[in-house]
Design a protein around this motif. Structure first.
Motif, mmCIF file in Angstrom:
data_model
loop_
_atom_site.group_PDB
_atom_site.id
_atom_site.type_symbol
_atom_site.label_atom_id
_atom_site.label_comp_id
_atom_site.label_asym_id
_atom_site.label_seq_id
_atom_site.Cartn_x
_atom_site.Cartn_y
_atom_site.Cartn_z
ATOM 1 N N GLU A 31 -27.873 -32.610 -43.807
ATOM 2 C CA GLU A 31 -28.848 -33.539 -43.250
ATOM 3 C C GLU A 31 -28.583 -33.709 -41.761
ATOM 4 O OE1 GLU A 31 -29.654 -38.198 -43.709
ATOM 5 O OE2 GLU A 31 -30.170 -37.054 -45.516
ATOM 6 N N VAL A 32 -29.570 -33.349 -40.974
ATOM 7 C CA VAL A 32 -29.475 -33.468 -39.521
ATOM 8 C C VAL A 32 -30.584 -34.389 -39.051
ATOM 9 C CG1 VAL A 32 -29.587 -32.256 -37.314
ATOM 10 C CG2 VAL A 32 -28.467 -31.174 -39.280
ATOM 11 N N LEU A 33 -30.208 -35.542 -38.542
ATOM 12 C CA LEU A 33 -31.166 -36.528 -38.051
ATOM 13 C C LEU A 33 -32.224 -36.837 -39.111
ATOM 14 C CD1 LEU A 33 -31.548 -35.174 -34.407
ATOM 15 C CD2 LEU A 33 -30.136 -37.085 -35.180
ATOM 16 N N GLY A 34 -31.771 -36.904 -40.365
ATOM 17 C CA GLY A 34 -32.646 -37.311 -41.450
ATOM 18 C C GLY A 34 -33.423 -36.211 -42.123
ATOM 19 N N ALA A 35 -33.170 -34.944 -41.744
ATOM 20 C CA ALA A 35 -33.913 -33.839 -42.343
ATOM 21 C C ALA A 35 -32.949 -32.762 -42.828
ATOM 22 C CB ALA A 35 -34.886 -33.241 -41.331
ATOM 23 N N PRO A 36 -33.289 -32.062 -43.926
ATOM 24 C CA PRO A 36 -32.427 -30.978 -44.416
ATOM 25 C C PRO A 36 -32.556 -29.739 -43.539
ATOM 26 C CG PRO A 36 -34.419 -31.117 -45.741
ATOM 27 C CD PRO A 36 -34.474 -32.265 -44.780
ATOM 28 N N VAL A 37 -31.433 -29.266 -43.025
ATOM 29 C CA VAL A 37 -31.435 -28.144 -42.090
ATOM 30 C C VAL A 37 -30.288 -27.204 -42.440
ATOM 31 C CG1 VAL A 37 -31.047 -27.491 -39.671
ATOM 32 C CG2 VAL A 37 -32.523 -29.430 -40.206
ATOM 33 N N GLN A 38 -30.518 -25.902 -42.270
ATOM 34 C CA GLN A 38 -29.454 -24.926 -42.471
ATOM 35 C C GLN A 38 -28.504 -24.945 -41.277
ATOM 36 O OE1 GLN A 38 -28.949 -22.390 -45.127
ATOM 37 N NE2 GLN A 38 -30.066 -24.070 -46.088
ATOM 38 N N LEU A 181 -7.513 -29.670 -19.437
ATOM 39 C CA LEU A 181 -8.837 -29.288 -19.910
ATOM 40 C C LEU A 181 -9.598 -30.547 -20.315
ATOM 41 C CD1 LEU A 181 -7.860 -26.203 -22.079
ATOM 42 C CD2 LEU A 181 -9.432 -26.151 -20.119
ATOM 43 N N PRO A 182 -10.843 -30.669 -19.891
ATOM 44 C CA PRO A 182 -11.595 -31.894 -20.189
ATOM 45 C C PRO A 182 -12.047 -31.948 -21.644
ATOM 46 C CG PRO A 182 -13.006 -30.318 -19.071
ATOM 47 C CD PRO A 182 -11.617 -29.720 -19.077
ATOM 48 N N SER A 183 -12.249 -33.150 -22.123
ATOM 49 C CA SER A 183 -12.796 -33.361 -23.456
ATOM 50 C C SER A 183 -13.499 -34.707 -23.462
ATOM 51 C CB SER A 183 -11.708 -33.318 -24.531
ATOM 52 O OG SER A 183 -10.788 -34.385 -24.351
ATOM 53 N N ALA A 184 -14.224 -34.973 -24.535
ATOM 54 C CA ALA A 184 -14.951 -36.242 -24.643
ATOM 55 C C ALA A 184 -15.206 -36.543 -26.106
ATOM 56 C CB ALA A 184 -16.273 -36.163 -23.879
ATOM 57 N N ASP A 185 -15.276 -37.794 -26.423
ATOM 58 C CA ASP A 185 -15.560 -38.237 -27.789
ATOM 59 C C ASP A 185 -17.075 -38.271 -27.973
ATOM 60 O OD1 ASP A 185 -15.478 -39.262 -30.325
ATOM 61 O OD2 ASP A 185 -15.056 -41.324 -29.700
ATOM 62 N N VAL A 186 -17.645 -37.101 -28.278
ATOM 63 C CA VAL A 186 -19.094 -37.004 -28.436
ATOM 64 C C VAL A 186 -19.432 -36.636 -29.876
ATOM 65 C CG1 VAL A 186 -19.563 -36.389 -26.042
ATOM 66 C CG2 VAL A 186 -19.069 -34.579 -27.691
ATOM 67 N N ALA A 187 -20.616 -37.029 -30.302
ATOM 68 C CA ALA A 187 -21.131 -36.638 -31.612
ATOM 69 C C ALA A 187 -21.950 -35.363 -31.460
ATOM 70 C CB ALA A 187 -21.998 -37.757 -32.187
ATOM 71 N N GLU A 188 -22.069 -34.622 -32.552
ATOM 72 C CA GLU A 188 -22.804 -33.352 -32.496
ATOM 73 C C GLU A 188 -24.222 -33.523 -31.980
ATOM 74 O OE1 GLU A 188 -22.348 -29.920 -35.364
ATOM 75 O OE2 GLU A 188 -21.765 -31.616 -36.638
ATOM 76 N N ASP A 189 -24.854 -34.621 -32.350
ATOM 77 C CA ASP A 189 -26.249 -34.819 -31.977
ATOM 78 C C ASP A 189 -26.414 -35.682 -30.735
ATOM 79 O OD1 ASP A 189 -27.464 -33.248 -34.084
ATOM 80 O OD2 ASP A 189 -26.717 -34.783 -35.450
ATOM 81 N N ASP A 190 -25.339 -35.829 -29.951
ATOM 82 C CA ASP A 190 -25.467 -36.437 -28.634
ATOM 83 C C ASP A 190 -26.144 -35.444 -27.689
ATOM 84 O OD1 ASP A 190 -24.282 -38.782 -29.372
ATOM 85 O OD2 ASP A 190 -22.359 -38.401 -28.392
ATOM 86 N N PRO A 191 -26.933 -35.923 -26.734
ATOM 87 C CA PRO A 191 -27.560 -34.998 -25.779
ATOM 88 C C PRO A 191 -26.527 -34.331 -24.884
ATOM 89 C CG PRO A 191 -27.954 -37.271 -25.138
ATOM 90 C CD PRO A 191 -27.326 -37.317 -26.499
ATOM 91 N N ALA A 192 -26.763 -33.065 -24.583
ATOM 92 C CA ALA A 192 -25.881 -32.302 -23.700
ATOM 93 C C ALA A 192 -26.631 -31.721 -22.507
ATOM 94 C CB ALA A 192 -25.204 -31.172 -24.477
ATOM 95 N N VAL A 193 -27.902 -31.383 -22.711
ATOM 96 C CA VAL A 193 -28.679 -30.689 -21.679
ATOM 97 C C VAL A 193 -30.118 -31.197 -21.700
ATOM 98 C CG1 VAL A 193 -29.466 -28.444 -20.820
ATOM 99 C CG2 VAL A 193 -27.300 -28.597 -22.019
ATOM 100 N N ILE A 194 -30.715 -31.312 -20.526
ATOM 101 C CA ILE A 194 -32.155 -31.532 -20.398
ATOM 102 C C ILE A 194 -32.709 -30.410 -19.528
ATOM 103 C CG2 ILE A 194 -33.994 -33.041 -19.563
ATOM 104 C CD1 ILE A 194 -32.080 -35.414 -19.956
ATOM 105 N N LEU A 195 -33.680 -29.672 -20.070
ATOM 106 C CA LEU A 195 -34.392 -28.649 -19.308
ATOM 107 C C LEU A 195 -35.871 -28.984 -19.329
ATOM 108 C CD1 LEU A 195 -32.716 -25.281 -20.426
ATOM 109 C CD2 LEU A 195 -32.156 -26.722 -18.458
#
Length: 547
Positions: A31-38, A181-195
């Motif tokens: 379940e990804v953001l409320g939907a079933p995804v592979q 080396l940098p790191s951060a406490d982020v979740a998988e579905d946190d935004p990383a890029v805006i194009l």
């Protein structure tokens, strides 16, 4: 008597084996953001993990230009130093936006990794934007910091947000040589890029991509390497060299080249500046490029050039992407370019982060106009007006769902709701059909979209600018066929009663140049003597208008 193996069946069996339970690229439904995804089971969860893994590649080359070479170890050190500087010297925190307004450079790539590795969001501004468009980007994304090359830095003069030049990036990338080396406490579905995509309704939209999105793309590319190995290709993925000649503010170059190559240990051969055959071919020769994904305009220019003086023997994979291409162009490429004999084509969009379908050489031989089958992890449906899937041969809207699909459009809930609907199905706005083999062909792309040399131009955005001119009563913008660019932008203008028609075309062009990126400015103009044709609901009937 020898037995003939069906190559399509063989490929399906290889992929199934690599993605089976317990296999390296095992897939499972989650379940990804409320939907079933592979999803890929053995994926990384945050981009900083890729940076940490990349150190193992040591002194192998990550990025090479005609003038410079950057190893994986050097890159990691520069990113670590810049990341610490962003945090300590500029106060960048998780979730903050940092915009990059620059043409392709190694600093662009280093900045991207430093920003995303500390949990901030890298915002790729289109390097061809006008000052007005850049001002919109600042207002829309509200970055806390901008990194810009000299040309864009001059256009940002007077901005209230701090602006770092590329020389500043180089300095900060060496300021903390002992930085971890940098790191951060982020979740998988946190935004990383805006194009940014060109605006269908007059303004560019910021397609927002998560760590999950980009890392899913990485696994897809690693899977492709594994498939080649399963079919007997002895090449170590680290020994491949990928030409990057399209802008880094596009998914083709960033998500599908610069990012996965950090994971696979391969080389990025980075072309600087506008596409020109000679420097690009010298880079191919110098860096022994093996893989090249080109837009059709680049491919056409290669056909027109004399390539006999360049060593192209290293090239083993040549693909078309980012814009439609005709079967005739594909055949000319096969006939005249030795490295295009096994040509592939694909279909994708900014919102999907990578290709959603790929056509193999066999697919193109059997169905020259096809864009192939959905890639691993992508569900695809052709839906009719009632929102239900339609059978093969029936036209409908292309809808896709996958872990590659964007989070949504930054700061635009209405546009997000229009694109990502129930079950997080992405409604592309493109019309297409499936054939009996499950291959997709497009009949139109986002209705009125113009694709000029691989760059998307939405007429609504250009029309809004042209209509601002006081001498314009109404206008319409159309794509006009062009032998090199595929399409050029044309504008038909109805002037207001009593308008001075003297040099009106030149004045309109000057007005558009001040507000739009150069590739959006109409190169063809027609001043109409009568109003534009409209239907019963008042909409302009585009099919009744032309040059």
């Amino acid at each position: 008597m020898s037995q003939q193996t069906d190559p399509r069946l063989a490929a399906q069996q290889v992929v199934a084996g690599l993605c089976a339970p317990g296999a390296p690229f095992e897939l499972e439904s989650d379940e990804v953001l409320g939907a079933p995804v592979q999803v890929f089971v053995r994926r990384r969860r945050a981009l900083h993990e890729l940076l940490a893994d990349s150190v193992q590649h040591g002194e192998r080359t990550y990025v090479a230009t005609l003038e410079e070479r950057l190893s994986f170890a050097q890159h990691a050190a520069m990113v670590s130093s810049l990341a610490q500087a962003l945090r300590e010297d500029h106060g960048v925190r998780r979730g903050d936006r940092v915009a990059i307004a620059a043409a392709n450079t190694t600093e662009w790539i280093v900045t991207f990794w430093a920003v995303t590795s500390i949990g901030a969001v890298a915002v790729g501004f289109n390097a061809w934007w006008s000052p007005r468009e850049l001002a919109y980007g600042l207002e829309h994304a509200t970055p806390v910091l901008v990194v810009a090359d000299e040309k864009r830095r001059a256009a940002l003069e007077g901005a209230t947000v701090p602006v770092l030049g590329l020389d500043d990036v180089r300095r900060l990338a060496a300021a903390y040589p002992d930085a971890p080396l940098p790191s951060a406490d982020v979740a998988e579905d946190d935004p990383a890029v805006i194009l940014y995509t060109s605006g269908t309704s007059g303004r560019p939209k910021g397609a927002t991509h998560s760590h999950r999105n980009l890392l899913s793309v990485v696994e897809y590319h690693r899977l492709n390497d594994a498939i080649l190995g399963a079919f007997g290709d002895p090449t170590d993925p680290r020994d491949r060299s990928y030409l990057l000649a399209m802008p880094l503010f596009h998914i083709a170059s960033l998500h599908n080249l610069a990012v996965p190559r950090l994971a696979t240990g391969s080389k990025v051969a980075l072309h600087l500046g506008a596409f020109q055959v000679d420097p690009v071919m010298r880079l191919v020769e110098q860096e022994r490029v093996t893989n090249w994904g080109a837009v059709p305009t680049m491919a056409s220019r290669l056909l027109e050039a004399d390539l006999s003086g360049y060593d192209t023997s290293s090239l083993s994979a040549f693909a078309l992407a980012s814009a439609p291409s005709s079967p005739q162009l594909k055949q000319r490429l096969r006939d005249h370019l030795p490295f295009a004999s096994s040509l592939v084509d694909s279909y994708g969009l900014t919102e999907s982060c990578t290709a959603v379908a790929v056509a193999s050489p066999l697919d193109l031989a059997e169905a020259p106009g096809t864009l192939g089958r959905p890639i691993v992890g992508v569900e695809m449906e052709i839906r009719g007006a009632d929102g239900q899937p339609v059978p093969a041969g029936v036209e409908g809207e292309v809808c896709v769902r996958s872990a590659y699909n964007m989070l949504g459009y930054w700061g635009d809930e209405e546009a997000t709701a229009g694109a990502l609907r129930e079950g997080r199905w992405l409604h592309t706005g493109d019309l297409g059909t499936f054939d009996e083999q499950g291959r997709i062909s497009l009949s139109s792309r986002r209705s009125d979209l113009i694709i000029r040399g691989g760059e998307n131009v939405y007429p609504a955005e250009v029309e809004a600018v042209v209509a601002e001119h006081p001498d314009v009563a109404e206008c319409i913008v159309l794509g006009v066929p062009h032998p090199d660019l595929g399409q050029e932008v044309g504008a038909i203008v109805v002037p207001v009663p009593g308008a001075d028609l003297t040099d009106l075309e030149d004045r309109l062009r000057t007005h558009a140049v001040d507000a739009l990126a150069y590739f959006k400015v109409p190169s063809r103009w027609r001043i109409a003597a009568t109003p534009l044709p409209r239907n019963a609901t008042g909409k302009v009937v585009r099919r009744d208008i032309g040059f």
